[in-house]
Scaffold this motif. Structure first.
Motif, PDB file in Angstrom:
ATOM      1  N   TYR A 256       0.830  -1.207   0.000  1.00 13.13           N
ATOM      2  CA  TYR A 256       0.000   0.000   0.000  1.00 13.13           C
ATOM      3  C   TYR A 256       0.865   1.257   0.000  1.00 13.13           C
ATOM      4  O   TYR A 256       0.520   2.271  -0.618  1.00 13.13           O
ATOM      5  CB  TYR A 256      -0.918   0.010   1.224  1.00 13.13           C
ATOM      6  N   ASP A 257       1.993   1.205   0.715  1.00 13.65           N
ATOM      7  CA  ASP A 257       2.878   2.369   0.799  1.00 13.65           C
ATOM      8  C   ASP A 257       3.398   2.801  -0.570  1.00 13.65           C
ATOM      9  O   ASP A 257       3.597   4.000  -0.816  1.00 13.65           O
ATOM     10  CB  ASP A 257       4.073   2.067   1.707  1.00 13.65           C
ATOM     11  N   ILE A 258       3.631   1.845  -1.455  1.00 10.00           N
ATOM     12  CA  ILE A 258       4.160   2.188  -2.774  1.00 10.00           C
ATOM     13  C   ILE A 258       3.069   2.197  -3.854  1.00 10.00           C
ATOM     14  O   ILE A 258       3.359   2.325  -5.036  1.00 10.00           O
ATOM     15  CB  ILE A 258       5.292   1.223  -3.203  1.00 10.00           C
ATOM     16  N   GLY A 259       1.818   2.063  -3.426  1.00 12.67           N
ATOM     17  CA  GLY A 259       0.716   2.121  -4.378  1.00 12.67           C
ATOM     18  C   GLY A 259       0.533   0.851  -5.183  1.00 12.67           C
ATOM     19  O   GLY A 259      -0.062   0.874  -6.263  1.00 12.67           O
ATOM     20  N   PHE A 260       1.018  -0.273  -4.651  1.00 14.77           N
ATOM     21  CA  PHE A 260       0.944  -1.547  -5.371  1.00 14.77           C
ATOM     22  C   PHE A 260      -0.375  -2.236  -5.034  1.00 14.77           C
ATOM     23  O   PHE A 260      -0.439  -3.191  -4.280  1.00 14.77           O
ATOM     24  CB  PHE A 260       2.123  -2.422  -4.982  1.00 14.77           C
ATOM     25  N   VAL A 261      -1.463  -1.706  -5.589  1.00 17.05           N
ATOM     26  CA  VAL A 261      -2.799  -2.223  -5.320  1.00 17.05           C
ATOM     27  C   VAL A 261      -3.555  -2.298  -6.644  1.00 17.05           C
ATOM     28  O   VAL A 261      -3.224  -1.602  -7.614  1.00 17.05           O
ATOM     29  CB  VAL A 261      -3.564  -1.311  -4.344  1.00 17.05           C
TER      30      VAL A 261
ATOM     31  N   VAL B 186       9.161  -4.362   5.508  1.00 15.12           N
ATOM     32  CA  VAL B 186       8.556  -3.478   6.504  1.00 15.12           C
ATOM     33  C   VAL B 186       7.874  -4.381   7.526  1.00 15.12           C
ATOM     34  O   VAL B 186       6.977  -5.158   7.177  1.00 15.12           O
ATOM     35  CB  VAL B 186       7.534  -2.519   5.869  1.00 15.12           C
ATOM     36  N   ASN B 187       8.299  -4.284   8.805  1.00 16.26           N
ATOM     37  CA  ASN B 187       7.733  -5.181   9.804  1.00 16.26           C
ATOM     38  C   ASN B 187       6.409  -4.653  10.343  1.00 16.26           C
ATOM     39  O   ASN B 187       5.884  -3.630   9.894  1.00 16.26           O
ATOM     40  CB  ASN B 187       8.743  -5.451  10.933  1.00 16.26           C
ATOM     41  N   THR B 188       5.846  -5.350  11.319  1.00 18.79           N
ATOM     42  CA  THR B 188       4.499  -5.033  11.790  1.00 18.79           C
ATOM     43  C   THR B 188       4.389  -3.680  12.485  1.00 18.79           C
ATOM     44  O   THR B 188       3.291  -3.149  12.619  1.00 18.79           O
ATOM     45  CB  THR B 188       3.995  -6.121  12.749  1.00 18.79           C
ATOM     46  N   GLU B 189       5.490  -3.113  12.933  1.00 19.04           N
ATOM     47  CA  GLU B 189       5.437  -1.802  13.572  1.00 19.04           C
ATOM     48  C   GLU B 189       5.803  -0.682  12.602  1.00 19.04           C
ATOM     49  O   GLU B 189       5.971   0.471  12.985  1.00 19.04           O
ATOM     50  CB  GLU B 189       6.369  -1.758  14.783  1.00 19.04           C
ATOM     51  N   GLY B 190       5.943  -1.019  11.311  1.00 19.53           N
ATOM     52  CA  GLY B 190       6.250  -0.019  10.303  1.00 19.53           C
ATOM     53  C   GLY B 190       7.720   0.310  10.179  1.00 19.53           C
ATOM     54  O   GLY B 190       8.089   1.329   9.603  1.00 19.53           O
ATOM     55  N   ARG B 191       8.570  -0.563  10.670  1.00 22.67           N
ATOM     56  CA  ARG B 191      10.015  -0.335  10.625  1.00 22.67           C
ATOM     57  C   ARG B 191      10.589  -0.969   9.358  1.00 22.67           C
ATOM     58  O   ARG B 191      10.432  -2.160   9.110  1.00 22.67           O
ATOM     59  CB  ARG B 191      10.681  -0.946  11.859  1.00 22.67           C
ATOM     60  N   THR B 192      11.265  -0.159   8.548  1.00 22.26           N
ATOM     61  CA  THR B 192      11.874  -0.661   7.320  1.00 22.26           C
ATOM     62  C   THR B 192      13.196  -1.347   7.636  1.00 22.26           C
ATOM     63  O   THR B 192      14.020  -0.815   8.370  1.00 22.26           O
ATOM     64  CB  THR B 192      12.128   0.490   6.333  1.00 22.26           C
TER      65      THR B 192
ATOM     66  N   ARG C 131      16.107   0.361  -5.247  1.00 18.62           N
ATOM     67  CA  ARG C 131      15.926   1.067  -3.975  1.00 18.62           C
ATOM     68  C   ARG C 131      15.856   2.582  -4.175  1.00 18.62           C
ATOM     69  O   ARG C 131      15.156   3.276  -3.432  1.00 18.62           O
ATOM     70  CB  ARG C 131      17.049   0.689  -3.012  1.00 18.62           C
ATOM     71  N   ASP C 132      16.562   3.080  -5.170  1.00 23.65           N
ATOM     72  CA  ASP C 132      16.464   4.501  -5.482  1.00 23.65           C
ATOM     73  C   ASP C 132      15.031   4.853  -5.894  1.00 23.65           C
ATOM     74  O   ASP C 132      14.501   5.908  -5.514  1.00 23.65           O
ATOM     75  CB  ASP C 132      17.429   4.881  -6.603  1.00 23.65           C
ATOM     76  N   ARG C 133      14.428   3.970  -6.662  1.00 19.89           N
ATOM     77  CA  ARG C 133      13.045   4.196  -7.087  1.00 19.89           C
ATOM     78  C   ARG C 133      12.092   4.093  -5.897  1.00 19.89           C
ATOM     79  O   ARG C 133      11.134   4.865  -5.785  1.00 19.89           O
ATOM     80  CB  ARG C 133      12.665   3.186  -8.174  1.00 19.89           C
ATOM     81  N   LEU C 134      12.341   3.151  -4.999  1.00 18.31           N
ATOM     82  CA  LEU C 134      11.531   3.042  -3.784  1.00 18.31           C
ATOM     83  C   LEU C 134      11.599   4.341  -2.983  1.00 18.31           C
ATOM     84  O   LEU C 134      10.600   4.811  -2.438  1.00 18.31           O
ATOM     85  CB  LEU C 134      12.019   1.876  -2.920  1.00 18.31           C
ATOM     86  N   ARG C 135      12.785   4.916  -2.907  1.00 22.15           N
ATOM     87  CA  ARG C 135      12.960   6.165  -2.168  1.00 22.15           C
ATOM     88  C   ARG C 135      12.152   7.295  -2.810  1.00 22.15           C
ATOM     89  O   ARG C 135      11.575   8.126  -2.114  1.00 22.15           O
ATOM     90  CB  ARG C 135      14.442   6.545  -2.141  1.00 22.15           C
ATOM     91  N   ASP C 136      12.083   7.302  -4.154  1.00 23.17           N
ATOM     92  CA  ASP C 136      11.305   8.335  -4.840  1.00 23.17           C
ATOM     93  C   ASP C 136       9.816   8.211  -4.510  1.00 23.17           C
ATOM     94  O   ASP C 136       9.116   9.222  -4.362  1.00 23.17           O
ATOM     95  CB  ASP C 136      11.494   8.228  -6.356  1.00 23.17           C
ATOM     96  N   ILE C 137       9.329   6.982  -4.426  1.00 26.80           N
ATOM     97  CA  ILE C 137       7.906   6.741  -4.201  1.00 26.80           C
ATOM     98  C   ILE C 137       7.543   6.864  -2.724  1.00 26.80           C
ATOM     99  O   ILE C 137       6.549   7.497  -2.363  1.00 26.80           O
ATOM    100  CB  ILE C 137       7.506   5.346  -4.719  1.00 26.80           C
ATOM    101  N   ALA C 138       8.337   6.250  -1.860  1.00 27.02           N
ATOM    102  CA  ALA C 138       8.071   6.224  -0.414  1.00 27.02           C
ATOM    103  C   ALA C 138       9.403   6.415   0.312  1.00 27.02           C
ATOM    104  O   ALA C 138      10.112   5.443   0.575  1.00 27.02           O
ATOM    105  CB  ALA C 138       7.408   4.911  -0.013  1.00 27.02           C
ATOM    106  N   PRO C 139       9.774   7.662   0.633  1.00 30.02           N
ATOM    107  CA  PRO C 139      11.083   7.951   1.224  1.00 30.02           C
ATOM    108  C   PRO C 139      11.401   7.175   2.500  1.00 30.02           C
ATOM    109  O   PRO C 139      12.571   6.899   2.780  1.00 30.02           O
ATOM    110  CB  PRO C 139      11.001   9.463   1.507  1.00 30.02           C
TER     111      PRO C 139
ATOM    112  N   PHE D  47      11.155   4.209   2.994  1.00 28.73           N
ATOM    113  CA  PHE D  47      11.680   2.880   2.686  1.00 28.73           C
ATOM    114  C   PHE D  47      13.208   2.821   2.757  1.00 28.73           C
ATOM    115  O   PHE D  47      13.767   1.726   2.720  1.00 28.73           O
ATOM    116  CB  PHE D  47      11.222   2.441   1.289  1.00 28.73           C
ATOM    117  N   VAL D  48      13.863   3.957   2.827  1.00 28.55           N
ATOM    118  CA  VAL D  48      15.318   3.950   2.973  1.00 28.55           C
ATOM    119  C   VAL D  48      15.748   4.475   4.343  1.00 28.55           C
ATOM    120  O   VAL D  48      16.939   4.628   4.603  1.00 28.55           O
ATOM    121  CB  VAL D  48      16.003   4.776   1.856  1.00 28.55           C
ATOM    122  N   ASN D  49      14.778   4.737   5.213  1.00 27.82           N
ATOM    123  CA  ASN D  49      15.080   5.107   6.600  1.00 27.82           C
ATOM    124  C   ASN D  49      15.110   3.827   7.431  1.00 27.82           C
ATOM    125  O   ASN D  49      14.185   3.531   8.187  1.00 27.82           O
ATOM    126  CB  ASN D  49      14.039   6.086   7.141  1.00 27.82           C
ATOM    127  N   TYR D  50      16.180   3.077   7.258  1.00 31.10           N
ATOM    128  CA  TYR D  50      16.242   1.742   7.841  1.00 31.10           C
ATOM    129  C   TYR D  50      16.257   1.767   9.366  1.00 31.10           C
ATOM    130  O   TYR D  50      16.911   2.605   9.990  1.00 31.10           O
ATOM    131  CB  TYR D  50      17.484   1.009   7.318  1.00 31.10           C
TER     132      TYR D  50
END
Length: 220
Positions: free
Chosen positions: A19-24, A86-92, A132-140, A142-145
């Motif tokens: 859902y975060d990256i619009g994959f629906v 992404v785990n159950t608490e929203g941690r990438t 991963r660069d593209r993931l960052r563009d869509i949902a930043p 996702f690189v805040n590990y």
């Protein structure tokens, strides 16, 4: 373009990240479905597959979804690929491959990249870093590990208002477990002989495996 009449992603795992990256799904099904692409979708039944549809399965362990497939594209499991979760608490979280995929299996993004090339709509990703660069563009986030992203007041208010509008009422019945067998919840556990023994021993209570049985499997 790479077009699908029907696309079934995993039914539970990774849903929040999808859902975060619009994959629906973008639209409801219309007309007869002739092509189905199962992306590691194993929580399905024969009723989910339209009659006479051509089915492609991308995944690992050859679970339920593979049984309905006309073509199988072998993917890599979590120990065999560098991936983002992404785990159950929203941690990438980011993982690295411990072992290479067996045989003709490939990392999932490589399979999709190859399909896009065959379809004449080549995706501009040549390595996992570009993905991963593209993931960052869509949902930043996702690189805040290893960081839990705080929820905003606006998002929390939207969630509460949506629940209020739903008009949900108590059924006044006892809650039942969502998972019927803790030891058999995905394609990996269902393919494990150790988990099968645990299922029998602890879920069904009909057999207590000897310690030697687990030792033998570990040695194998």
């Amino acid at each position: 373009m790479l077009c699908f009449d029907r696309f079934l992603p995993p039914q539970a795992a990774s849903r929040a990240a999808a859902y975060d990256i619009g994959f629906v799904p973008q639209a409801k099904e219309t007309g007869k479905t002739s092509f189905v692409y199962l992306l590691e979708a194993d929580e399905i039944s024969a009723a989910d597959i339209p009659k006479d549809a051509f089915v492609v399965y991308q995944g690992h362990h050859g679970d339920v979804g593979a049984q309905y497939a006309d073509v199988i594209l072998p993917g890599a499991t979590y120990t065999e690929k560098s991936a983002t979760y992404v785990n159950t608490e929203g941690r990438t979280q980011m993982t690295r491959a411990a072992v290479p995929p067996p045989g003709a299996a490939r990392e999932d993004w490589k399979i999709i990249r190859a399909l896009s090339e065959v379809a004449g709509a080549t995706l501009p990703y040549d390595d996992v870093h570009q993905v991963r660069d593209r993931l960052r563009d869509i949902a930043p986030h996702f690189v805040n590990y290893n960081i839990v992203e705080p929820s905003s007041v606006a998002v929390a208010s939207l969630g509460l208002s949506t629940l209020n509008k739903a008009g949900a009422k108590s059924a006044k019945t006892l809650l039942t477990p969502v998972i019927s067998d803790y030891y058999m919840t995905d394609s990996i556990t269902r393919a494990s002989s150790t988990m099968a023994k645990c299922s029998v021993a602890f879920s069904k209570g009909t057999h207590q495996p000897e310690e030697s049985e687990f030792k033998l499997e570990a040695q194998a």
